[in-house]
Design a protein around this motif. Structure first.
Motif, PDB file in Angstrom:
ATOM      1  N   VAL A 354     -14.189 -22.570 102.138  1.00 35.10           N
ATOM      2  CA  VAL A 354     -14.885 -20.437 101.344  1.00 35.10           C
ATOM      3  C   VAL A 354     -14.985 -21.096 100.110  1.00 35.10           C
ATOM      4  CG1 VAL A 354     -13.617 -18.442 101.109  1.00 35.10           C
ATOM      5  CG2 VAL A 354     -12.868 -19.457 102.659  1.00 35.10           C
ATOM      6  N   SER A 355     -14.993 -21.206  98.730  1.00 36.98           N
ATOM      7  CA  SER A 355     -15.596 -21.164  97.515  1.00 36.98           C
ATOM      8  C   SER A 355     -16.949 -21.735  97.247  1.00 36.98           C
ATOM      9  CB  SER A 355     -14.965 -22.043  96.262  1.00 36.98           C
ATOM     10  OG  SER A 355     -13.155 -21.117  96.321  1.00 36.98           O
ATOM     11  N   ILE A 356     -17.171 -22.912  98.592  1.00 41.00           N
ATOM     12  CA  ILE A 356     -18.239 -24.188  98.209  1.00 41.00           C
ATOM     13  C   ILE A 356     -18.830 -23.508  99.303  1.00 41.00           C
ATOM     14  CG2 ILE A 356     -19.028 -25.866  99.619  1.00 41.00           C
ATOM     15  CD1 ILE A 356     -16.930 -27.022  98.374  1.00 41.00           C
ATOM     16  N   GLY A 357     -18.353 -22.401 100.469  1.00 39.25           N
ATOM     17  CA  GLY A 357     -19.285 -21.447 101.487  1.00 39.25           C
ATOM     18  C   GLY A 357     -20.364 -20.524 100.890  1.00 39.25           C
ATOM     19  N   ILE A 358     -19.710 -19.500  99.977  1.00 38.73           N
ATOM     20  CA  ILE A 358     -19.592 -18.760  99.228  1.00 38.73           C
ATOM     21  C   ILE A 358     -20.926 -18.778  97.588  1.00 38.73           C
ATOM     22  CG2 ILE A 358     -18.813 -17.388  96.898  1.00 38.73           C
ATOM     23  CD1 ILE A 358     -16.366 -16.194  98.652  1.00 38.73           C
ATOM     24  N   VAL A 359     -20.989 -19.813  97.201  1.00 39.88           N
ATOM     25  CA  VAL A 359     -21.589 -20.629  96.640  1.00 39.88           C
ATOM     26  C   VAL A 359     -22.745 -20.711  97.337  1.00 39.88           C
ATOM     27  CG1 VAL A 359     -22.368 -22.697  94.865  1.00 39.88           C
ATOM     28  CG2 VAL A 359     -19.804 -21.691  94.701  1.00 39.88           C
ATOM     29  N   MET A 360     -23.162 -21.208  98.788  1.00 38.74           N
ATOM     30  CA  MET A 360     -24.612 -21.650  99.062  1.00 38.74           C
ATOM     31  C   MET A 360     -24.485 -21.113  99.673  1.00 38.74           C
ATOM     32  SD  MET A 360     -23.769 -25.633 100.880  1.00 38.74           S
ATOM     33  CE  MET A 360     -21.941 -25.586 101.948  1.00 38.74           C
ATOM     34  N   PHE A 361     -23.748 -20.150 100.573  1.00 33.60           N
ATOM     35  CA  PHE A 361     -24.408 -18.665 101.314  1.00 33.60           C
ATOM     36  C   PHE A 361     -25.171 -17.710 100.444  1.00 33.60           C
ATOM     37  CE2 PHE A 361     -21.694 -18.431 105.127  1.00 33.60           C
ATOM     38  CZ  PHE A 361     -22.027 -20.182 105.561  1.00 33.60           C
ATOM     39  N   ALA A 362     -24.337 -18.022  99.161  1.00 37.29           N
ATOM     40  CA  ALA A 362     -25.217 -16.695  98.842  1.00 37.29           C
ATOM     41  C   ALA A 362     -26.058 -16.670  97.684  1.00 37.29           C
ATOM     42  CB  ALA A 362     -23.914 -16.537  97.404  1.00 37.29           C
ATOM     43  N   PHE A 363     -26.235 -18.057  97.305  1.00 40.82           N
ATOM     44  CA  PHE A 363     -27.404 -18.514  96.545  1.00 40.82           C
ATOM     45  C   PHE A 363     -29.009 -18.556  97.358  1.00 40.82           C
ATOM     46  CE2 PHE A 363     -30.414 -22.533  95.332  1.00 40.82           C
ATOM     47  CZ  PHE A 363     -30.705 -21.765  94.286  1.00 40.82           C
ATOM     48  N   SER A 364     -28.028 -19.030  98.256  1.00 39.45           N
ATOM     49  CA  SER A 364     -29.684 -18.921  99.641  1.00 39.45           C
ATOM     50  C   SER A 364     -30.074 -17.733  99.928  1.00 39.45           C
ATOM     51  CB  SER A 364     -28.901 -20.065 100.799  1.00 39.45           C
ATOM     52  OG  SER A 364     -28.160 -18.613 101.474  1.00 39.45           O
ATOM     53  N   THR A 365     -28.864 -17.078  99.666  1.00 38.74           N
ATOM     54  CA  THR A 365     -29.679 -15.076  99.785  1.00 38.74           C
ATOM     55  C   THR A 365     -30.217 -14.961  98.986  1.00 38.74           C
ATOM     56  OG1 THR A 365     -27.677 -14.640 101.143  1.00 38.74           O
ATOM     57  CG2 THR A 365     -27.904 -12.848 100.196  1.00 38.74           C
ATOM     58  N   ILE A 366     -29.886 -15.328  97.408  1.00 38.27           N
ATOM     59  CA  ILE A 366     -30.361 -14.830  96.549  1.00 38.27           C
ATOM     60  C   ILE A 366     -32.249 -15.371  96.524  1.00 38.27           C
ATOM     61  CG2 ILE A 366     -30.719 -15.454  94.103  1.00 38.27           C
ATOM     62  CD1 ILE A 366     -27.318 -15.191  93.655  1.00 38.27           C
ATOM     63  N   VAL A 367     -32.398 -16.566  96.826  1.00 39.07           N
ATOM     64  CA  VAL A 367     -33.549 -16.880  96.583  1.00 39.07           C
ATOM     65  C   VAL A 367     -34.173 -16.238  97.853  1.00 39.07           C
ATOM     66  CG1 VAL A 367     -34.772 -19.030  97.681  1.00 39.07           C
ATOM     67  CG2 VAL A 367     -33.114 -19.045  96.155  1.00 39.07           C
ATOM     68  N   GLY A 368     -33.976 -16.071  99.469  1.00 34.92           N
ATOM     69  CA  GLY A 368     -33.982 -15.670 101.194  1.00 34.92           C
ATOM     70  C   GLY A 368     -34.587 -14.658  99.822  1.00 34.92           C
ATOM     71  N   TRP A 369     -33.835 -13.172  99.533  1.00 34.63           N
ATOM     72  CA  TRP A 369     -33.794 -11.889  99.545  1.00 34.63           C
ATOM     73  C   TRP A 369     -34.948 -12.013  98.364  1.00 34.63           C
ATOM     74  CZ3 TRP A 369     -33.505  -6.755 100.894  1.00 34.63           C
ATOM     75  CH2 TRP A 369     -33.236  -6.820 102.254  1.00 34.63           C
ATOM     76  N   GLU A 370     -35.391 -12.638  97.146  1.00 33.68           N
ATOM     77  CA  GLU A 370     -36.380 -12.244  96.425  1.00 33.68           C
ATOM     78  C   GLU A 370     -37.145 -12.416  96.711  1.00 33.68           C
ATOM     79  OE1 GLU A 370     -39.993 -13.153  93.420  1.00 33.68           O
ATOM     80  OE2 GLU A 370     -39.179 -14.744  95.671  1.00 33.68           O
ATOM     81  N   TYR A 371     -37.259 -13.007  97.662  1.00 35.07           N
ATOM     82  CA  TYR A 371     -38.789 -13.232  98.630  1.00 35.07           C
ATOM     83  C   TYR A 371     -39.128 -11.741  99.328  1.00 35.07           C
ATOM     84  CZ  TYR A 371     -42.987 -14.469 102.318  1.00 35.07           C
ATOM     85  OH  TYR A 371     -44.245 -14.104 102.703  1.00 35.07           O
ATOM     86  N   TYR A 372     -38.287 -11.074  99.707  1.00 37.54           N
ATOM     87  CA  TYR A 372     -38.623  -9.991 100.422  1.00 37.54           C
ATOM     88  C   TYR A 372     -38.522  -8.645  99.406  1.00 37.54           C
ATOM     89  CZ  TYR A 372     -35.507 -11.621 104.262  1.00 37.54           C
ATOM     90  OH  TYR A 372     -35.232 -12.727 105.279  1.00 37.54           O
ATOM     91  N   GLY A 373     -38.164  -8.533  98.458  1.00 44.76           N
ATOM     92  CA  GLY A 373     -38.680  -8.181  97.199  1.00 44.76           C
ATOM     93  C   GLY A 373     -39.804  -8.039  96.617  1.00 44.76           C
ATOM     94  N   GLU A 374     -40.149  -8.987  97.034  1.00 45.63           N
ATOM     95  CA  GLU A 374     -41.530  -9.513  95.840  1.00 45.63           C
ATOM     96  C   GLU A 374     -43.029  -9.476  96.968  1.00 45.63           C
ATOM     97  OE1 GLU A 374     -43.925 -13.313  95.321  1.00 45.63           O
ATOM     98  OE2 GLU A 374     -42.236 -13.623  94.245  1.00 45.63           O
ATOM     99  N   ARG A 375     -42.738  -8.648  98.558  1.00 44.96           N
ATOM    100  CA  ARG A 375     -43.270  -8.565  98.929  1.00 44.96           C
ATOM    101  C   ARG A 375     -43.328  -7.362  98.587  1.00 44.96           C
ATOM    102  NH1 ARG A 375     -44.306 -12.932  98.628  1.00 44.96           N
ATOM    103  NH2 ARG A 375     -45.551 -12.168  97.298  1.00 44.96           N
ATOM    104  N   CYS A 376     -42.094  -6.000  98.902  1.00 50.78           N
ATOM    105  CA  CYS A 376     -42.132  -5.185  98.906  1.00 50.78           C
ATOM    106  C   CYS A 376     -43.395  -4.964  97.837  1.00 50.78           C
ATOM    107  CB  CYS A 376     -41.046  -4.367  99.217  1.00 50.78           C
ATOM    108  SG  CYS A 376     -40.192  -4.684 100.749  1.00 50.78           S
ATOM    109  N   ALA A 377     -42.925  -5.620  96.678  1.00 52.04           N
ATOM    110  CA  ALA A 377     -43.227  -4.597  95.401  1.00 52.04           C
ATOM    111  C   ALA A 377     -45.181  -4.982  95.190  1.00 52.04           C
ATOM    112  CB  ALA A 377     -42.859  -5.683  94.282  1.00 52.04           C
TER     113      ALA A 377
END
Length: 448
Positions: A354-377
């Motif tokens: 679970v800990s490893i999953g959270i680290v990988m899942f969350a990090f990938s989400t942080i990277v992907g959502w930065e792109y979303y927010g950036e395109r909106c901006a």
């Protein structure tokens, strides 16, 4: 701080009240009915042309990244802590019945996200420097001419990214690493921020190249671990599924309570967490899909169906069954702590998965959502804002890591709801375009 949390909780209750739930479910039901529930009736064809072509490099048409890199970026942003902590929170607050409503939201959401992606590719733009950009702000503007609605979405999207895609993720990582390895949240936040900066500085091409390698790997590890627990508790699976269905209509909270209120909680948290995990209706994923190399909007839309299927109906279901069959869901825990307890009880050392999953899942989400927010901006202020947005994004990773879980989750829910409203209005208004393109594609493919 208590006053701020109370105000945010009040606003969150309004945003995620009956109107937004009806809008989300109603949009999915309307689109599903009008397309003959093709996401289910043609699921075999969809999987054949997505899952089994995952690593194909022969994409036809124009675009910046391959079809799979686009969906990997979308999945990287979608498959996050919602699959681990979000499912557990839904069960803790709404009981096992919340999972039924999560499934329902996913089944209808497959068609909603399909429509979003079809519109994103149909109305995308090519910039002077050769980039492909699109999403709700572009299909609302070009398809409907409602600039004001597109601006609202872009504002909510640029802000929502800091909740769902940034602070919630780093918060869950920090909590997991502190619980499993006693790592100070400050350390987690700083390390996450530095690594995030190294990835996002390269834009969508670097993000796509990164996520297409990380997503299959991280999903495989968590799915195998979760399946191992479900198999170990296989004797309890029928009862668990029965409890999910019976509680969906009668109410059965983890800590008891008034039945009517509990049933309402099951519906609310099931749908809200379902949307949080697969993002159908938010308008986020189409931003990544708009950059895909494809020869037809519907062909890329098939990847959107697969995205929701993999995220909610596979990964979230595994988490839910692991929690319920292990019998720990009534212990008073919530979030990632509940999922960790379920894995630990059933599998020695399972909490580390679970800990490893959270680290990988969350990090990938942080990277992907930065792109979303950036395109909106970028839609609001032009391309000059892109680097500024990235610079602002990084410190919030640290802020999320040391923030309170309840406040961060409520803030993310609130911003998600505000983001979904203009997008869903645009999708429904442009549904005729989706239906016409879908009919054209399947006629060409000789599929009725």
């Amino acid at each position: 701080m208590e006053q701020i949390m109370a105000l945010n909780g009040f606003i969150n209750g309004i945003v995620w009240g009956p109107p937004i739930l009806v809008l989300i479910v109603g949009t999915g039901l309307f689109l599903s009915l009008k397309t003959g529930f093709f996401s289910l009736t043609k699921l075999g064809y969809i999987l054949k042309n997505t899952l089994f072509k995952m690593f194909a490099k022969d994409s036809k048409g124009e675009g910046e990244v391959t079809a799979f890199q686009a969906v990997a970026t979308a999945l990287a942003a979608t498959v996050g802590t919602g699959n681990i902590a979000g499912v557990a929170t839904a069960i803790a607050l709404g009981g096992p019945g919340a999972i039924f409503w999560m499934w329902l939201a996913a089944i209808l959401g497959m068609t909603t996200k399909f429509a979003e992606v079809v519109l994103a590719v149909k109305f995308r733009e090519k910039t002077e420097d050769g980039r492909f950009i699109g999403g709700p702000m572009y299909y609302i503007t070009k398809g409907l001419g409602w600039k004001w609605l597109a601006v609202l979405f872009a504002i909510f999207g640029a802000l929502a990214a800091f909740g769902i895609g940034n602070m919630v993720q780093s918060n869950s990582v920090a909590a997991a690493l502190q619980s499993s390895f006693n790592i100070n949240p400050w350390v987690t936040g700083v390390v996450l921020a530095v690594v995030t900066a190294l990835v996002i500085v390269g834009g969508i091409k670097r993000i796509g190249a990164f996520t297409e390698k990380l997503v299959p790997f991280m999903a495989a590890i968590y799915i195998l671990g979760g399946l191992a627990i479900v198999i170990m508790n296989i004797a309890h699976v029928p009862a668990a599924i029965g409890l999910i269905f019976s509680s969906a209509f009668t109410g059965h909270a983890a800590v008891g309570g008034f039945t009517g209120a509990v049933l309402a909680q099951a519906i609310r948290y099931g749908i809200a967490r379902g949307v949080f995990t697969n993002e159908a209706g938010l308008g986020s994923s189409p931003i990544a899909h708009a950059a895909a190399t494809t020869d037809h909007p519907v062909r890329q839309g098939l990847w959107a169906v697969f995205e929701v299927f993999a995220d909610t109906l596979v990964i979230c279901s595994i988490t839910a069954l692991a929690i319920i069959t292990s019998g720990v869901w009534q212990g008073g825990l919530s979030g990632a702590a509940l999922t960790t307890e379920a894995f630990n009880v059933s599998l020695p050392g399972g909490g580390y998965i679970v800990s490893i999953g959270i680290v990988m899942f969350a990090f990938s989400t942080i990277v992907g959502w930065e792109y979303y927010g950036e395109r909106c901006a970028e839609y609001l202020f032009g391309p000059k804002v892109n680097m500024i947005y990235r610079i602002i994004w990084v410190p919030f990773v640290v802020i999320g890591a040391i923030g309170g879980l309840e406040f961060v989750w409520d803030l993310a829910d609130t911003l998600n709801g505000l983001m979904a409203i203009p997008n869903l209005i645009g999708v429904v208004a442009l549904s005729g375009t989706v239906f016409a393109l879908t009919k054209e594609f399947f006629t060409k493919e000789n599929l009725k």
